[in-house]
Design an enzyme around this catalytic site. Structure first.
Site, PDB file in Angstrom:
ATOM      1  N   ASN A 216       0.939  -1.217   0.077  1.00 11.75           N
ATOM      2  CA  ASN A 216      -0.198   0.118   0.022  1.00 11.75           C
ATOM      3  C   ASN A 216       0.843   1.145   0.087  1.00 11.75           C
ATOM      4  OD1 ASN A 216       0.588   0.750   2.872  1.00 11.75           O
ATOM      5  ND2 ASN A 216      -0.101  -1.302   3.211  1.00 11.75           N
ATOM      6  N   ASP A 285      -4.534  -6.497   5.313  1.00 11.25           N
ATOM      7  CA  ASP A 285      -5.807  -7.203   5.548  1.00 11.25           C
ATOM      8  C   ASP A 285      -5.648  -8.428   5.122  1.00 11.25           C
ATOM      9  OD1 ASP A 285      -6.649  -5.404   7.474  1.00 11.25           O
ATOM     10  OD2 ASP A 285      -7.789  -4.228   5.983  1.00 11.25           O
ATOM     11  N   LYS A 295       8.827 -17.545 -10.370  1.00 11.66           N
ATOM     12  CA  LYS A 295       7.973 -16.363 -11.120  1.00 11.66           C
ATOM     13  C   LYS A 295       6.796 -17.329 -11.679  1.00 11.66           C
ATOM     14  CE  LYS A 295       8.422 -12.810 -14.241  1.00 11.66           C
ATOM     15  NZ  LYS A 295       8.978 -12.589 -15.888  1.00 11.66           N
ATOM     16  N   PHE A 329      -4.435   3.484  14.592  1.00 13.99           N
ATOM     17  CA  PHE A 329      -4.671   4.610  13.527  1.00 13.99           C
ATOM     18  C   PHE A 329      -5.733   4.062  12.831  1.00 13.99           C
ATOM     19  CE2 PHE A 329      -1.794   8.495  13.187  1.00 13.99           C
ATOM     20  CZ  PHE A 329      -1.216   8.278  14.120  1.00 13.99           C
ATOM     21  N   LYS A 343     -13.737   0.920  15.412  1.00 11.91           N
ATOM     22  CA  LYS A 343     -12.281   0.362  15.444  1.00 11.91           C
ATOM     23  C   LYS A 343     -11.837   0.204  17.032  1.00 11.91           C
ATOM     24  CE  LYS A 343     -11.292   0.646  10.706  1.00 11.91           C
ATOM     25  NZ  LYS A 343     -10.371   1.305   9.712  1.00 11.91           N
ATOM     26  N   LYS A 347     -10.952  -3.215  18.799  1.00 11.83           N
ATOM     27  CA  LYS A 347      -9.614  -3.574  18.947  1.00 11.83           C
ATOM     28  C   LYS A 347      -9.198  -2.884  20.566  1.00 11.83           C
ATOM     29  CE  LYS A 347      -8.705  -3.113  14.156  1.00 11.83           C
ATOM     30  NZ  LYS A 347      -7.960  -3.218  12.936  1.00 11.83           N
TER      31      LYS A 347
END
Ligand code: PMT
Length: 409
Positions: A216, A285, A295, A329, A343, A347
């Site tokens: 990401n 996730d 490959k 975060f 969240k 959590k």
């Protein structure tokens, strides 16, 4: 704020030197211990006796006028200063500072001092705009000298424009703000002393095959800013970093990881000895169910990758909490408050920092962020756009206050 502060006030030779009397008097009234150094030219505009009477200290003009055999005067003044303030500062003195000349009492003291230096220029408007003066001032700013910009208006030379020494009351206010900010920094520097802070930063990488992966946009800037601020607040810091796009900070022990599973194991290794855990990293996730050793070859038809869930590190820590202060975060794009609170509760975080990554200047890759900090009762603080370094200071100040009852605001 100025009680007991030792200020060396340098006065140089311009007509604005007459304002230095009010400045000196105002600083003394605020409790400062003012030691005046005048250039020879300044003494043509205002007398030594005036400044001596107002400051209640001897005034220094001549480098060789050594009155106390116990000390070398310009070194003594350089060492005792909490701040050296030059007001007014002529183009000539600014040039001498920029080029490191030491041909009189003031310039010698300026070279010898380790104290912060503040300069309030005053000169004719054209002199102020001259490229040489501009360059000299830029040189000083790049060395950390603090400038008090001159005001605009009718100048003593008859011109109208920028170059007038800022008013003494304004200069005194700037000096007060400076010492207040310094006191705040000093207070912050001990706010997390004795605490161990573990911070995760950057992006995780989930391998598909030896040449392909899922990741990401996290640059690591937010997490690294938190790690640095925690260090500057006196904590012992461990950084667990995935992929980052910025240099890793000096003096912070860093564990490098790739995948969410690696990050989980690294975090667990620190967990028992951690007081404050900040989970800033953007953790995958999902990961490919199969990781190929060689490959993958292109085929004629399309490709479907089967993904499986990774461990939710934060949620797992929330279940294991034994006195640790846990901060998550949340990168959101919509219904920020609702998702953030969801969240935080799921959590078991003590604080959750939400950033709407669709906001300009917020989220991935930027040097700035716009965040809201939540606790179990809801919004704690809604911070405007600011640098990630400042977000880090704000966040850790909230933490310090909650853990130690220390107010750092
Ligand atoms: O690195 P920068 O470029 O500076 O960008 C900063 C940032 C946008 C990455 C940062 O401000 C941020 O929002 N980090 C959290 C990103 C994220 O993964 O959000 P999330 O809502 O998917 O996850 C919520 C929390 O759970 C996060 O603390 C995350 O670290 C944690 N998590 C998520 C998934 C997972 N498998 N394990 C986790 O621990």
């Amino acid at each position: 704020m100025l009680q007991g502060k030792k200020i060396v006030l340098g006065i140089t030779g311009g007509i604005a030197a007459y304002k230095a009397a009010a400045l000196c008097s105002g600083l003394v009234k605020q409790g400062a211990d003012v030691h005046v150094i005048m250039t020879r030219s300044a003494s043509k505009f205002i007398t030594e006796l005036t400044l001596q009477t107002l400051s209640r200290n001897p005034v220094h003009i001549d480098t060789f006028d050594e009155r106390d055999p116990e000390v070398v005067t310009h070194i003594n003044l350089a060492d005792l200063a909490d701040l050296v303030l030059i007001a007014p500062a002529t183009a000539n003195t600014i040039a001498k500072m920029a080029h490191g000349l030491a041909d009189d009492m003031l310039s010698s003291t300026l070279l010898a001092t380790m104290a912060p230096i503040m300069v309030a220029p005053a000169m004719n408007v054209h002199m102020y705009q001259h490229p040489a003066v501009v360059q000299n001032m830029n040189t000083l700013v790049s060395r950390g000298v603090l400038m008090i910009e001159p005001g605009s208006g009718m100048l003593a030379c008859g011109y109208v424009g920028k170059g007038r020494l800022e008013e003494p009351e304004t200069i005194i206010r700037v000096v007060q703000d400076f010492f207040q900010a310094q006191a705040h920094r000093n207070q912050l520097s001990q706010a997390l002393a004795g605490k161990k802070v573990t911070v995760t930063a950057g992006a995780t990488v989930e391998r598909i095959d030896p040449v392909r992966f899922i990741t990401n946009d996290s640059s690591g800037k937010m997490g690294i800013a938190i790690a640095k601020s925690a260090r500057d607040m006196g904590a012992s810091v461990r950084l667990i970093a995935g992929t980052v796009q910025v240099p890793l900070p000096e003096g912070i022990e860093t564990v490098r990881v790739q995948s969410a599973q690696d990050m989980y194991e690294a975090v667990l290794g620190e967990w028992n000895s951690t007081d404050i855990m900040v989970q800033t990293a953007a953790v995958a996730d999902y990961r490919p169910r199969t990781v190929y050793d060689t490959k993958m070859k292109k085929k004629d038809e399309g490709l479907t990758l089967e993904l499986e869930k990774t461990v939710d590190i934060l949620e797992s820590l929330g279940q294991r909490k034994q006195g640790q202060f846990l901060i998550g975060f949340a990168a959101e794009t919509n219904d920020v408050a609702e998702h953030a609170m969801g969240k935080l509760k799921r959590k078991n975080c003590d604080l959750l920092v939400a950033n709407d990554v669709t906001t300009v200047g917020a989220g991935f890759g930027t040097d700035t962020n716009v965040v809201q900090i939540y606790d179990a009762d809801g919004l704690v603080v809604d911070l405007p756009l600011m640098s990630k370094d400042d977000v880090a200071i704000q966040l850790l100040s909230v933490v310090a206050k909650r853990l130690n009852g220390v107010s750092t605001s």
